[in-house]
Design an enzyme around this catalytic site. Structure first.
Site, short mmCIF file in Angstrom:
data_model
loop_
_atom_site.label_atom_id
_atom_site.label_comp_id
_atom_site.label_asym_id
_atom_site.label_seq_id
_atom_site.Cartn_x
_atom_site.Cartn_y
_atom_site.Cartn_z
N TRP A 1 0.84 -1.19 0.00
CA TRP A 1 0.00 0.00 0.00
C TRP A 1 0.88 1.24 0.00
CZ3 TRP A 1 -4.91 0.43 -1.09
CH2 TRP A 1 -5.74 -0.68 -0.94
N ASP B 1 11.89 -2.94 -13.66
CA ASP B 1 10.44 -2.87 -13.84
C ASP B 1 9.99 -1.53 -14.42
OD1 ASP B 1 7.86 -3.89 -13.76
OD2 ASP B 1 7.49 -3.23 -11.71
#
Length: 764
Positions: free
Chosen positions: A197, A313
């Protein structure tokens, strides 16, 4: 020369432009900075509602501050008598917008414009109902689907995996208003990522500045925990203006949180979504804007690679555009290049195919950059399925079919074999800048380039004639890092035989030695020398494109007589390989254009000549002569003249272009053409005999026209009215000038006879 101000660039400004990244040198006057104390709404060097940004200019009551730690300058505006703070803020916004409208974006190296993204209130980005979508809920242990809906019942956010009974939880750990580690107040959840989160917080110890708190998505996932700890360690050592900064690492209720710089603006993924929402359909970025974004981000990759780190990424989600700059975020997948054990994080559709087998590398980072360019520039359907490790056909992608250089740079980034990709991010950046130049040139008005581009691979062409031969093509730049470069330079002579014999005794055989031998072999017509040198070069590096360049030059040097077409086609194949390896370079385009022209493929040659002509001012003259030749071959005289007209007056080839232009007009032979032909050579420096001969031919043709169609006394060729009498007198004068400069007695007598015959009183 002063240092370039572009983030991550190591160049210096030279003649108004950076000699590395090509960015223009800022011209604005420096701001006099005076230290001030932070106001009640914020600290110097930070941006808050009470603090103006460094681009604003103070109005009445404004003060300028510089934070020594941040190295930034700010303008804090205070109301004038009778003026409200709201009025000051509104005026500042108007000035900012007016300034943005009147300047070119910092993104795009001054070649193109990328609209700024305004800084917005970060609280507007908070999630109203923070939940992890059901299709992204998987067991942290076995990877099975968890938390999915069953019938009418909603899927559970936390519970136990039905397959392995491991606990899972996808609920946010922090409540709004909760104080983390006694310093950071949680404002709310911003997003949920692959590993945790992400919360918006306020730093209660530093002027309530906004920060980002990043925790774990699934506390039962040991790999995710290890990755989070590793990310904190990496971020602590990574300091770069294009990479999000880590402020702190804290513990709270037995959980770890990374406290990071808050970056406003919008991610490229969000900007794509905004464009789609506005247009009602998928609307990718223009190719030039996508290239501008990626080019700007590449110094961050270089910095990571120099530290021995891999990003792993990269995707549109992780590049933020704020104001007129960008920032690389989310280093959750970063790992060391020598790390063979840590879990690998990436995204399907972006990750290179070899990563699962051999792990990530610089080459796999470059692969993600290529895939990101695809997603930014076209609707890449199937990029995570049908085309997960391939590219769609060119016919289905307008960005590829309209800009073949863009396709070729993406194709090399995304090559299945990592050895076929670019060796480094710096090499890729150099080619992307060249591709951006080509894209901007192709998208603009059809006119020749006015700026020259620095090439790290080729010297600029030096030819000034209307023809182009293999020895007049751009030469390879010498490799300053080659240990034998000085030794080779000291043995290069005008005699290729002597040069080759001297090079045979090289104490060390390096690429520069092999290239020098190959050049001598081409000049001597010795194919054996050339092939031996190329084999030595490729033994050092089988992917060295210079081997194809040398073989192309050899084939072109043999394109004579009955073997012209065959050898030119052979040369074209080699030059095409160089073009594919260096899609941002113009030299291979020029060489390929010459080869295809000699092979008889005029249309293909014209396309490449025009690309060179549009893109780089150093190539305008030779490319213009190439356009002149291929257009003339198909009978397009107007097109050939237009090409010659584009050769700039500053070029050494300009006189020859004007002469050829005059000849074309003269051959066409209309009165208007003859007038323009004479005008074309008026300012050329010609010897008296050459000028008299040219004038005589023009007057002869004009006299034929007047005889056939009648006089036009209001028209002139040069200074001569278009009447029979005036043209006869002018022609007589030119014949006598020619006679004066003719040494042969018989030829001189013939010219005198022609002068006497054309005299008006002798005309019958």
């Amino acid at each position: 020369m002063t240092a370039c101000q572009e983030p991550g660039c190591t160049g210096r400004y030279e003649d108004g432009w950076c000699n590395v990244c090509g960015a223009p040198e800022p011209r604005q006057a420096p701001i006099e900075a005076t230290p001030v104390r932070p106001g009640p709404g914020g600290a110097a060097g930070t941006t808050s509602p009470a603090v103006g940004d460094s681009r604003a200019s103070g109005s009445s009551g404004s003060s300028v501050g510089a934070d020594p730690a941040q190295g930034s300058v700010q303008v804090v505006a205070t109301p004038a008598p009778g003026q409200t703070q709201q009025a000051v803020s509104a005026a500042r916004v108007r000035r900012r917008r007016a300034g943005a409208a009147g300047r070119r974006s910092r993104l795009g190296l001054g070649l193109t414009d990328v609209p700024d993204v305004p800084v917005t209130d970060p609280t507007e980005k908070l999630m109203v109902d923070p939940r992890v979508p059901e299709d992204r809920r998987v067991c942290p242990v076995c990877g099975a689907d968890v938390g999915r809906a069953a019938g009418q019942a909603e899927g559970r956010q936390q519970g136990f995996c039905p397959q392995c009974r491991a606990p899972y939880s996808f609920t946010p750990k922090l409540d709004p208003g909760e104080l983390v580690a006694g310093q950071y107040e949680n404002v709310g959840a911003l997003a949920h990522g692959g590993m945790g989160w992400i919360y918006l917080g306020r730093d209660k110890n530093v002027s309530d500045r906004f920060v980002v708190l990043k925790g774990l998505l699934n506390t039962g996932d040991e790999d995710a925990l290890d990755a989070a700890v590793a990310e904190q360690q990496f971020l602590a050592q990574v300091k770069h203006p294009l990479i999000v900064e880590i402020y702190n690492t804290v513990q709270h209720d037995e959980d770890a949180y990374t406290v990071m710089e808050h970056v406003g603006g919008r991610s490229l993924k969000q900007l794509l979504q905004d464009r789609m929402a506005e247009a009602g359909r998928y609307t990718p970025f223009p190719v030039d804007q996508a290239l501008a974004y990626v080019i700007e981000a590449l110094p961050a990759f270089t910095h990571l690679h120099e530290l021995g780190l891999l990003y792993c990424d990269f995707k549109p989600d992780n590049l933020i555009h704020e104001g007129d700059g960008i920032k690389l975020i989310d280093l959750g997948g970063v790992r060391r290049q020598d790390d063979l054990d840590s879990p690998i994080y990436g995204t399907v559709g972006y990750q290179a195919p070899e990563v699962a087998e051999v792990g990530p590398s610089v080459a796999s980072d470059i692969y993600t950059i290529g895939r990101t360019l695809c997603v930014l520039t076209f609707e890449f359907r199937g990029y995570q399925s049908e085309y997960v490790h391939s590219l769609p056909p060119l016919s289905q992608v307008p960005a590829f079919s309209e800009h073949d250089a863009f396709y070729r740079v993406v194709a090399r980034c995304c090559a299945p074999d990592p050895n076929d990709r670019f060796l480094s991010v710096e090499e890729l950046r150099s080619q992307l800048v060249g591709v951006l130049r080509q894209v901007v040139a192709a998208s603009g008005p059809g006119r020749p380039a006015t700026l020259s581009a620095h090439s790290p691979a080729f010297d600029p062409p030096v030819t000034t004639g209307e023809t182009l031969s293999w020895w007049e093509l751009p030469e390879l730049q010498r490799d300053d890092t080659d240990p034998m470069l000085d030794w080779v330079s000291g043995r290069s002579t005008n005699d290729p035989q002597a040069t080759y014999e001297a090079l045979a005794g090289a104490p060390e055989e390096t690429p520069e030695v092999f290239l020098a031998r190959a050049r001598a072999g081409i000049r001597m017509g010795q194919r054996g020398w050339v092939e031996e040198a190329v084999r030595g070069l490729l033994a050092e590096d089988p992917w060295d494109w210079r081997g194809s360049w040398v073989r192309g030059l050899w084939a072109l040097s043999q394109a004579e007589g009955e073997h012209v077409r065959e050898r030119a086609q052979e040369a074209g194949g080699h030059f095409a390989a160089v073009r594919d390896a260096l899609p941002g370079e113009i030299a291979p385009r020029m060489a390929l254009a010459l080869a295809t022209e000699l092979a008889g493929y005029d249309q293909a040659a014209e396309l490449d000549y025009e690309r060179a002509w549009r893109t780089d001012a150093a190539y305008v003259a030779p490319a213009a002569f190439g356009l002149h030749r291929v257009r003339l071959a198909r009978g397009d005289v107007d097109g050939a003249i237009a090409a010659l007209d584009s050769v700039p007056a500053s070029s050494r080839a300009h006189p020859r272009a004007r002469w050829l232009r005059a000849e074309l007009l003269r051959r066409r032979g209309g009165l208007a053409d003859l007038r323009e032909s004479m005008h074309s050579v008026t300012r050329l420096t010609l010897d008296p005999r050459q000028r008299a001969q040219f004038n005589a031919v023009i007057y002869e043709q004009a006299l034929d026209q007047v005889t056939e169609h009648g006089p036009q006394p209001d028209w002139r060729v040069g200074e001569v009215p278009l009447t029979r009498d005036a043209l006869q007198r002018a022609l007589e004068r030119e014949y006598r000038v020619l006679a004066d400069y003719t040494p042969d007695p018989q030829e001189r007598a013939g010219l005198i006879d022609r002068a006497n015959a054309v005299r008006p009183w002798s005309w019958t």
